[in-house]
Design an enzyme around this catalytic site. Sequence first.
Site, PDB file in Angstrom:
ATOM      1  N   ASP A   1      95.928 -45.546-117.244  1.00  0.00           N
ATOM      2  CA  ASP A   1      94.705 -45.930-116.920  1.00  0.00           C
ATOM      3  C   ASP A   1      94.317 -44.636-115.539  1.00  0.00           C
ATOM      4  O   ASP A   1      94.686 -44.537-115.457  1.00  0.00           O
ATOM      5  CB  ASP A   1      94.596 -47.576-115.324  1.00  0.00           C
ATOM      6  CG  ASP A   1      93.800 -47.878-114.296  1.00  0.00           C
ATOM      7  OD1 ASP A   1      92.630 -47.377-114.748  1.00  0.00           O
ATOM      8  OD2 ASP A   1      93.876 -47.796-113.413  1.00  0.00           O
TER       9      ASP A   1
ATOM     10  N   ASN B   1      88.055 -54.082-114.098  1.00  0.00           N
ATOM     11  CA  ASN B   1      89.367 -53.675-113.398  1.00  0.00           C
ATOM     12  C   ASN B   1      89.576 -54.478-112.659  1.00  0.00           C
ATOM     13  O   ASN B   1      89.270 -54.394-111.474  1.00  0.00           O
ATOM     14  CB  ASN B   1      89.296 -52.462-113.156  1.00  0.00           C
ATOM     15  CG  ASN B   1      89.610 -51.427-114.897  1.00  0.00           C
ATOM     16  OD1 ASN B   1      88.424 -51.869-115.515  1.00  0.00           O
ATOM     17  ND2 ASN B   1      89.499 -50.284-114.776  1.00  0.00           N
ATOM     18  N   VAL B   2      90.873 -55.193-112.677  1.00  0.00           N
ATOM     19  CA  VAL B   2      91.224 -56.153-111.367  1.00  0.00           C
ATOM     20  C   VAL B   2      92.801 -55.724-111.501  1.00  0.00           C
ATOM     21  O   VAL B   2      94.260 -55.583-112.287  1.00  0.00           O
ATOM     22  CB  VAL B   2      90.781 -57.109-111.712  1.00  0.00           C
ATOM     23  CG1 VAL B   2      91.655 -58.168-110.784  1.00  0.00           C
ATOM     24  CG2 VAL B   2      90.188 -57.845-111.710  1.00  0.00           C
ATOM     25  N   ASN B   3      93.317 -54.992-109.659  1.00  0.00           N
ATOM     26  CA  ASN B   3      95.345 -54.777-109.955  1.00  0.00           C
ATOM     27  C   ASN B   3      94.795 -55.611-108.224  1.00  0.00           C
ATOM     28  O   ASN B   3      96.115 -56.207-108.589  1.00  0.00           O
ATOM     29  CB  ASN B   3      94.574 -52.875-110.007  1.00  0.00           C
ATOM     30  CG  ASN B   3      96.490 -52.940-109.775  1.00  0.00           C
ATOM     31  OD1 ASN B   3      97.647 -54.071-110.255  1.00  0.00           O
ATOM     32  ND2 ASN B   3      96.919 -51.852-109.516  1.00  0.00           N
TER      33      ASN B   3
ATOM     34  N   GLY C   1      91.009 -50.788-104.324  1.00  0.00           N
ATOM     35  CA  GLY C   1      91.791 -52.187-103.184  1.00  0.00           C
ATOM     36  C   GLY C   1      90.612 -52.945-102.856  1.00  0.00           C
ATOM     37  O   GLY C   1      89.142 -53.194-103.359  1.00  0.00           O
TER      38      GLY C   1
ATOM     39  N   GLU D   1      85.187 -41.420-117.583  1.00  0.00           N
ATOM     40  CA  GLU D   1      84.669 -41.473-115.838  1.00  0.00           C
ATOM     41  C   GLU D   1      83.404 -40.820-115.152  1.00  0.00           C
ATOM     42  O   GLU D   1      83.592 -38.908-115.589  1.00  0.00           O
ATOM     43  CB  GLU D   1      85.369 -41.500-115.070  1.00  0.00           C
ATOM     44  CG  GLU D   1      85.431 -41.801-113.677  1.00  0.00           C
ATOM     45  CD  GLU D   1      86.723 -42.077-112.469  1.00  0.00           C
ATOM     46  OE1 GLU D   1      87.660 -43.382-113.101  1.00  0.00           O
ATOM     47  OE2 GLU D   1      86.029 -41.747-111.289  1.00  0.00           O
TER      48      GLU D   1
ATOM     49  N   HIS E   1      85.220 -50.002-112.216  1.00  0.00           N
ATOM     50  CA  HIS E   1      86.590 -49.695-111.602  1.00  0.00           C
ATOM     51  C   HIS E   1      86.498 -50.693-110.118  1.00  0.00           C
ATOM     52  O   HIS E   1      85.184 -51.176-109.598  1.00  0.00           O
ATOM     53  CB  HIS E   1      86.799 -48.752-111.246  1.00  0.00           C
ATOM     54  CG  HIS E   1      87.408 -48.254-112.774  1.00  0.00           C
ATOM     55  ND1 HIS E   1      88.798 -47.841-113.196  1.00  0.00           N
ATOM     56  CD2 HIS E   1      86.912 -47.969-113.436  1.00  0.00           C
ATOM     57  CE1 HIS E   1      88.526 -47.224-113.937  1.00  0.00           C
ATOM     58  NE2 HIS E   1      87.812 -47.645-115.370  1.00  0.00           N
ATOM     59  N   GLY E   2      87.203 -51.400-109.625  1.00  0.00           N
ATOM     60  CA  GLY E   2      87.805 -51.820-107.602  1.00  0.00           C
ATOM     61  C   GLY E   2      87.032 -53.127-107.886  1.00  0.00           C
ATOM     62  O   GLY E   2      86.458 -53.689-107.569  1.00  0.00           O
ATOM     63  N   GLY E   3      87.357 -54.023-109.498  1.00  0.00           N
ATOM     64  CA  GLY E   3      87.150 -55.952-108.841  1.00  0.00           C
ATOM     65  C   GLY E   3      87.422 -56.244-108.058  1.00  0.00           C
ATOM     66  O   GLY E   3      86.923 -57.431-108.457  1.00  0.00           O
TER      67      GLY E   3
END
Length: 284
Positions: A82, A230-232, A181, A134, A208-210
């Site tokens: 990532d 994307n999930v974090n 975040g 990106e 991004h930033g899911g």
Amino acid sequence: MPLVSMNEFLPKAKANKFAVGQFNMNNLEFAQAIVDAAIEEQSPFIYGVSEGALKYMGIEFTVALAEAAAKKSGLPIALHLDHGSSFEVAMKCIRAGFSSVMFDGSHYTLEENIRLTKEVVRAAREMGVSVEGELGTIGGVEDDISVDEEHASLAKPEEAIRFYEETGVDCLAIAVGTAHGMYKGEVKIRYDIIEEVTSKIPVPVVLHGGSGVPDEAIRKSIAAGVGKINVNTENQVACTNAIRKVLSSNDTVYDPRKYLTPARDAMVAVVREKIRLFGSNNQA
Ligand code: 13P
């Protein structure tokens, strides 16, 4: 089943209008929770590993965990770098067994981003490894990288199309209003940018930033052409809240399994819900 490139499932996601989740792996419990939810849902997925997470876990453990998950589940799983910052890091990951890499050249000029991404694509393709590029700057904080909202800039559709045509990436992250975040205010996603770009390129756009994006906005993004999300942070929050709950209610606990088991369960619930929302269940 060995680890696979994202091309094993992204073309199908684009054609059938669903999205595959990239769930970031930060330790053993993340790796287990993500694959257990995916087994229940029979979903393909991507383990995202940032350079910070790689430093924390070590490259050998990272690859071994992902390979164990692929072997145990029989699911199509990609192990993906990532926000890779250089050609060298991408190659190091590929040599160690990653099946996919992101090269994030979004802070370079468009010309330089295209030139550097092309080099990664050329080398990765020879080894059957997929590449994400990106364009535009995604706001928020991830690892040690912090971009304030003021400096986050949306991708320009014509530049995104040119970027795809010249680099041949397998999926393209474009800044469309999300941030890494959790969100303080309302998230405003530019569905028109997603639509314009995805209607002109054969690969899906990556969101991004899911974390913290309302379900309806996720559905609309997928309908507009997002094929990877994307999930974090949501998993990090679920994990830490579960640990905090155990430790704050009982100060005699010392066995990590007593708080890591509920933490892992909490992450299974998050991932299961996302997989259903993204529509990747039963697509393995
Ligand atoms: P969140 O932490 O906001 O879910 O974003 C994850 C991400 O985009 C990883 O690249």
